[in-house]
Write a protein that holds these residues in place. Structure first.
Motif, mmCIF file in Angstrom:
data_model
loop_
_atom_site.group_PDB
_atom_site.id
_atom_site.type_symbol
_atom_site.label_atom_id
_atom_site.label_comp_id
_atom_site.label_asym_id
_atom_site.label_seq_id
_atom_site.Cartn_x
_atom_site.Cartn_y
_atom_site.Cartn_z
ATOM 1 N N PRO A 90 1.899 -13.892 38.426
ATOM 2 C CA PRO A 90 2.507 -12.656 38.940
ATOM 3 C C PRO A 90 3.902 -12.361 38.404
ATOM 4 C CG PRO A 90 2.639 -14.388 40.585
ATOM 5 C CD PRO A 90 1.835 -14.950 39.440
ATOM 6 N N PHE A 91 4.358 -13.120 37.403
ATOM 7 C CA PHE A 91 5.699 -12.920 36.857
ATOM 8 C C PHE A 91 5.900 -11.480 36.398
ATOM 9 C CE2 PHE A 91 8.381 -12.781 32.992
ATOM 10 C CZ PHE A 91 9.595 -13.148 33.554
ATOM 11 N N TYR A 92 4.889 -10.935 35.705
ATOM 12 C CA TYR A 92 5.041 -9.588 35.163
ATOM 13 C C TYR A 92 4.928 -8.514 36.240
ATOM 14 C CZ TYR A 92 4.898 -11.941 30.710
ATOM 15 O OH TYR A 92 5.195 -12.771 29.657
ATOM 16 N N VAL A 93 4.211 -8.802 37.315
ATOM 17 C CA VAL A 93 4.191 -7.897 38.458
ATOM 18 C C VAL A 93 5.573 -7.855 39.087
ATOM 19 C CG1 VAL A 93 3.215 -7.465 40.749
ATOM 20 C CG2 VAL A 93 1.738 -8.289 38.898
ATOM 21 N N LEU A 94 6.208 -9.024 39.186
ATOM 22 C CA LEU A 94 7.562 -9.108 39.742
ATOM 23 C C LEU A 94 8.557 -8.353 38.861
ATOM 24 C CD1 LEU A 94 9.562 -10.287 41.797
ATOM 25 C CD2 LEU A 94 9.714 -12.335 40.357
ATOM 26 N N ILE A 95 8.453 -8.520 37.551
ATOM 27 C CA ILE A 95 9.344 -7.807 36.635
ATOM 28 C C ILE A 95 9.148 -6.300 36.779
ATOM 29 C CG2 ILE A 95 9.806 -7.324 34.197
ATOM 30 C CD1 ILE A 95 10.990 -9.926 35.127
ATOM 31 N N SER A 96 7.903 -5.874 36.915
ATOM 32 C CA SER A 96 7.605 -4.445 37.092
ATOM 33 C C SER A 96 8.246 -3.912 38.365
ATOM 34 C CB SER A 96 6.090 -4.225 37.144
ATOM 35 O OG SER A 96 5.462 -4.685 35.984
ATOM 36 N N SER A 97 8.138 -4.680 39.436
ATOM 37 C CA SER A 97 8.690 -4.254 40.718
ATOM 38 C C SER A 97 10.215 -4.189 40.670
ATOM 39 C CB SER A 97 8.237 -5.207 41.819
ATOM 40 O OG SER A 97 8.693 -4.767 43.083
ATOM 41 N N ILE A 98 10.831 -5.189 40.070
ATOM 42 C CA ILE A 98 12.298 -5.188 39.942
ATOM 43 C C ILE A 98 12.759 -3.972 39.139
ATOM 44 C CG2 ILE A 98 14.269 -6.381 38.892
ATOM 45 C CD1 ILE A 98 12.851 -9.027 39.574
ATOM 46 N N THR A 99 12.070 -3.707 38.030
ATOM 47 C CA THR A 99 12.403 -2.544 37.199
ATOM 48 C C THR A 99 12.257 -1.255 37.990
ATOM 49 O OG1 THR A 99 11.631 -3.710 35.214
ATOM 50 C CG2 THR A 99 11.845 -1.318 35.066
#
Length: 222
Positions: A67-76
């Motif tokens: 889920p790292f990229y989901v987290l990055i998407s959410s932060i962005t």
């Protein structure tokens, strides 16, 4: 043993941030709340990869296993939301010259995201073993590159951009083809990745510069 493609994690990060911004900006323009902004950003950034993984039988898709990229998407998405939220609260008008700057920055992020995910999709197709072909690799590259944007537009209740204007999917096809043929020709993976990546960027930039669009029949309806 063939050298590992060390550009792929960087491509993943570039594409994720770029497409998350694309989804977040569209959601804000559609007056969605912060939940909607997050959903559209995550779908745009990870939707293409989810479609790709489903096609090649990789279950669950990478976005759920890592889920790292989901987290990055959410932060962005949340950073983007906060920026526009306080602009709106303070009733700060964005000068015309800044609008042009934002448009250029957005174009470059979107182009980099398309290029990054197109080559990422081709690379992911290498895992299918003896069943892989140039057609399959190219198809996976294009689905990864444009799939998230299609889902974004459908959720935002608008015609997918790739079906109506701009040399967008065509740039993804060209870049994926170049990378796939390079790999089939025995060219080292990192070189093939860079060749496909810069092909997408070159075509997108030329289309933007010379106002290229695919021909279409205008029905006269609005």
């Amino acid at each position: 043993m063939e050298q590992t493609a060390f550009f792929i994690p960087l491509m993943d990060l570039i594409g994720t941030i770029a497409f998350a911004l694309s989804g977040a900006v569209l959601a804000i323009g559609r007056d969605m709340d912060i939940f909607g902004v997050n959903i559209l950003a995550i779908v745009t950034a990870t939707g293409g990869g989810m479609i790709r993984d489903t096609l090649i039988g990789k279950f669950p898709p990478v976005m759920f296993r890592n889920p790292f990229y989901v987290l990055i998407s959410s932060i962005t998405a949340n950073c983007c939301f906060v920026f526009f939220f306080f602009k709106a609260r303070r009733k700060v008008a964005i000068p015309d010259n800044m609008v042009r700057v934002y448009a250029k920055v957005f174009f470059w992020f979107d182009t980099l995201g398309l290029a990054a995910f197109s080559v990422d999709g081709v690379y992911a197709g290498l895992s299918v073993g003896r069943h892989k072909s140039v057609f399959l690799l190219t198809f996976l590259g294009v689905m990864t590159g444009v799939g998230g944007g299609v889902l974004r537009d459908l959720l935002a209740n608008q015609m997918p951009v790739i079906l109506t204007r701009n040399i967008y999917a065509c740039a993804s096809i060209a870049g994926a083809l170049v990378m796939a043929f390079c790999l089939e020709g025995g060219i080292e993976r990192n070189t093939a990745i860079l060749a496909g990546f810069f092909t997408v960027i070159l075509i997108r930039c030329m289309a933007h510069r010379f106002k290229w669009n695919l021909p279409k029949v205008t029905s006269g309806r609005r």
